[in-house]
Motif scaffolding. Structure first.
Motif, PDB file in Angstrom:
ATOM      1  N   GLN A  55      -3.731  -9.568  -1.920  1.00 17.70           N
ATOM      2  CA  GLN A  55      -4.467  -8.510  -2.595  1.00 17.70           C
ATOM      3  C   GLN A  55      -5.925  -8.434  -2.157  1.00 17.70           C
ATOM      4  O   GLN A  55      -6.495  -7.353  -2.023  1.00 17.70           O
ATOM      5  CB  GLN A  55      -4.387  -8.750  -4.113  1.00 17.70           C
ATOM      6  N   ARG A  56      -6.544  -9.568  -1.896  1.00 15.67           N
ATOM      7  CA  ARG A  56      -7.972  -9.567  -1.575  1.00 15.67           C
ATOM      8  C   ARG A  56      -8.275  -8.926  -0.229  1.00 15.67           C
ATOM      9  O   ARG A  56      -9.422  -8.561   0.042  1.00 15.67           O
ATOM     10  CB  ARG A  56      -8.501 -11.002  -1.585  1.00 15.67           C
ATOM     11  N   HIS A 121      -3.809  -0.723  -6.552  1.00 17.18           N
ATOM     12  CA  HIS A 121      -4.797  -1.803  -6.622  1.00 17.18           C
ATOM     13  C   HIS A 121      -5.043  -2.216  -8.068  1.00 17.18           C
ATOM     14  O   HIS A 121      -5.237  -3.399  -8.358  1.00 17.18           O
ATOM     15  CB  HIS A 121      -6.114  -1.353  -5.982  1.00 17.18           C
ATOM     16  N   GLY A 125      -3.893  -5.702  -9.039  1.00 15.91           N
ATOM     17  CA  GLY A 125      -5.078  -6.503  -9.343  1.00 15.91           C
ATOM     18  C   GLY A 125      -4.928  -7.255 -10.651  1.00 15.91           C
ATOM     19  O   GLY A 125      -5.300  -8.428 -10.758  1.00 15.91           O
ATOM     20  N   THR A 128      -2.284  -9.978 -10.007  1.00 12.62           N
ATOM     21  CA  THR A 128      -2.855 -11.059  -9.208  1.00 12.62           C
ATOM     22  C   THR A 128      -3.860 -11.864 -10.023  1.00 12.62           C
ATOM     23  O   THR A 128      -3.919 -13.095  -9.921  1.00 12.62           O
ATOM     24  CB  THR A 128      -3.545 -10.493  -7.949  1.00 12.62           C
TER      25      THR A 128
END
Length: 321
Positions: A55-56, A121, A125, A128
């Motif tokens: 994700q980052r 996202h 996000g 995550t």
């Protein structure tokens, strides 16, 4: 791949009038984003696809979508507000109208991609973040109880378990990091002669069922596992609130702190109290601390105000190591 496809279509539709003076910076942003994403993916591929697509790193790709948005917006403005910019040989009404419609479609595609990207996202996000928070809390617990943990758990913090133990000893000595937080010692608390409200759900993955029998016998082979894991839930029955802490007491001598506050959504319905969402606990320790033989496990529950505790007596949990 979709981003590259849209970029190619923008080039094809506006190939005679790319407006590089206005769009060069946005084309550069798109290309930079795509190449940076490719570089990160290739460099991290050796750690597995899950790391490469973490994700980052997705934010790098998102910049290319922003660049496409401004490129498409510039072309739409050209054909909607000032037809004089378009060269004379392409000034025929039908050609201009067709190009304008295609640019509108491309802008719509970019906007859809933009909103899908934001939504994706946002959702991933949160997911995550929950996973990372769970890992953080578990690693925090391993550090707090480093002298009870097998090397494998400490290596999650740093590859050298010996170094972790040395540094953790210093942190505990000077009350730094996780050791600066309030801790509870059963010997310093008042003991109540009352059965706490709790449940042990599993020991090393073996489900515990006390419906028929209040004595549970679990065999642990120390040569096959380096960790004993006890999971369950507990609450302060007197205050009808969450407990302050939960301990595993082995043979009335060894006290193992647990990680308390784990989400247990099933308890909201089972105990009819939404405040018990985080009533779960998980304790782990090295079986080498016990030695071979039979060991009795008890659960100690610290009251919500942190002044007293109750220890379970009705149920027997026996570990055969």
């Amino acid at each position: 791949m979709l981003i590259i496809t849209i970029l190619v279509f923008i080039f094809i539709v506006n190939r005679k009038n790319l407006q590089l003076e206005k769009n060069s910076k946005w084309f550069s942003l798109v290309l930079f984003s795509l190449f940076a994403s490719l570089e990160v993916s290739v460099a991290r591929a050796g750690f597995g696809s899950s790391v490469a697509l973490s994700q980052r790193y997705l934010l790098l790709t998102y910049w290319s979508i922003i660049g496409l948005y401004f490129i498409s917006l510039n072309f739409v403005n050209i054909y909607c507000r000032n037809f004089q910019i378009v060269p004379d040989r392409f000034s025929a009404k039908d050609i201009i109208e067709k190009t304008k419609i295609l640019n509108y479609l491309l802008l719509g595609s970019v906007l859809c991609l933009l909103f899908i990207g934001v939504s994706y996202h946002f959702v991933t996000g949160i997911e995550t973040g929950s996973v990372l928070n769970e890992q953080f809390e578990q690693n925090k617990y391993y550090l707090e109880t480093f002298d009870l943990q097998p090397d494998r758990n400490l290596e999650r913090l740093y590859p050298d378990a010996t170094a972790v133990r040395e540094k953790a000893t210093l942190l505990r000595k000077y009350n730094l990091s996780v050791f600066s937080q309030e801790k509870y010692d059963l010997e310093a608390l008042k003991k109540k002669d009352k059965e706490p409200q709790y449940s042990v759900d599993s020991i090393n993955g073996q489900q515990v069922n006390l419906i028929k029998d209040k004595t549970v016998n679990i065999a642990i082979t120390s040569t096959e596992t380096d960790e004993i894991v006890i999971e369950g839930w507990a609450v302060d029955v007197d205050e009808n609130k969450l407990a302050r802490a939960v301990f595993i007491v082995v043979n009335d001598k060894i006290t193992v702190p647990s990680r308390y506050g784990i989400k247990r959504e099933d308890l909201i319905n089972n105990l009819n109290n939404k405040d018990f969402l985080k009533a779960g606990f998980r304790a782990s320790f090295n079986p080498s601390l016990l030695g071979d033989g039979t060991h009795r496990i008890k659960i100690a529950v610290v009251s919500n105000d942190g002044t007293s505790y109750c220890i379970g007596q009705k149920n027997e949990y026996n570990l055969y190591v």
